[in-house]
Write an enzyme that holds these catalytic residues in place. Structure first.
Site, short mmCIF file in Angstrom:
data_model
loop_
_atom_site.label_atom_id
_atom_site.label_comp_id
_atom_site.label_asym_id
_atom_site.label_seq_id
_atom_site.Cartn_x
_atom_site.Cartn_y
_atom_site.Cartn_z
N GLY A 5 34.26 29.33 34.37
CA GLY A 5 34.07 30.54 33.56
C GLY A 5 34.45 30.30 32.11
O GLY A 5 35.02 31.17 31.46
N ILE A 10 38.32 35.18 28.52
CA ILE A 10 39.51 34.34 28.42
C ILE A 10 39.15 32.86 28.50
O ILE A 10 39.68 32.04 27.76
CB ILE A 10 40.54 34.72 29.51
CG1 ILE A 10 41.08 36.12 29.26
CG2 ILE A 10 41.67 33.71 29.58
CD1 ILE A 10 41.92 36.69 30.40
N SER A 132 46.71 37.67 36.63
CA SER A 132 46.50 39.00 36.08
C SER A 132 47.75 39.85 36.27
O SER A 132 48.40 39.77 37.32
CB SER A 132 45.33 39.68 36.79
OG SER A 132 45.20 41.01 36.34
N TYR A 145 40.36 43.52 43.01
CA TYR A 145 40.77 42.57 41.98
C TYR A 145 42.28 42.38 41.98
O TYR A 145 42.78 41.26 41.97
CB TYR A 145 40.29 43.02 40.60
CG TYR A 145 40.61 42.05 39.50
CD1 TYR A 145 39.82 40.92 39.32
CD2 TYR A 145 41.67 42.26 38.63
CE1 TYR A 145 40.09 40.02 38.31
CE2 TYR A 145 41.95 41.36 37.62
CZ TYR A 145 41.16 40.25 37.46
OH TYR A 145 41.45 39.35 36.45
#
Length: 166
Positions: A5, A10, A132, A145
């Protein structure tokens, strides 16, 4: 450095920072136009940047990364597990397929990616995960999530024991 990613959000910010620090990059992406980030990094920092199409909802895409590393003889010093998906739905509306996809992308994919990448990483390389705060301080934006990121935090703590020999 190999960044999952690495062309958005990020991951893109990390890619730019590492390029500035002198790293050549291998970025994975399932974005619509990931080439823009690659071209910008090359232009700004003059680093070697390769792009691999990868879908974190499909563990078979790990073979594409492995094939690239094998063919190119590249051995990353850093593997950054950044790619993730979120699934926002009211609790009463959560669908099983979307729930499972979130776990597939955020928890299962990284495990099997690392498993296959061990032979390609340089000795004393680092594996870094993007976590996170939702794993630590839950809120009502995305149950799936938050839980998968909590699993990632636990995964990292447990992986230390398994990866110690490497």
């Amino acid at each position: 450095a190999l960044i999952t990613g690495g062309t958005n959000g990020i991951g893109k910010a990390v890619a730019f920072r590492l390029a500035k620090e002198g790293y050549d990059l291998i970025l994975t992406s399932n974005e619509i136009r990931p080439e823009e980030a690659v071209l910008e990094i090359r232009k700004l920092y003059g680093r070697e940047v390769d792009l691999i199409k990868s879908d974190i909802l499909d563990t078979n895409s790990i073979k594409h990364i492995e094939s690239f590393l094998s063919a190119s003889k590249r051995k990353p010093d850093v593997l950054i597990i950044n790619a993730a998906i979120t699934y926002r739905a009211e609790f009463e509306e959560i669908q099983e397929t979307d729930w499972k996809n979130t776990f597939e992308a955020n928890v299962h994919y990284p495990v099997f990616l690392i498993q296959r990448m061990l032979k390609y990483l340089n000795p004393d390389s680092s594996i870094i995960f993007t976590g996170s705060l939702m794993a630590i301080h839950p809120h009502s934006v995305s149950l799936a999530y938050g839980i998968t990121k909590a699993a990632v935090h636990a995964l990292v703590k447990n992986m230390v024991k398994f990866l110690a020999p490497y």
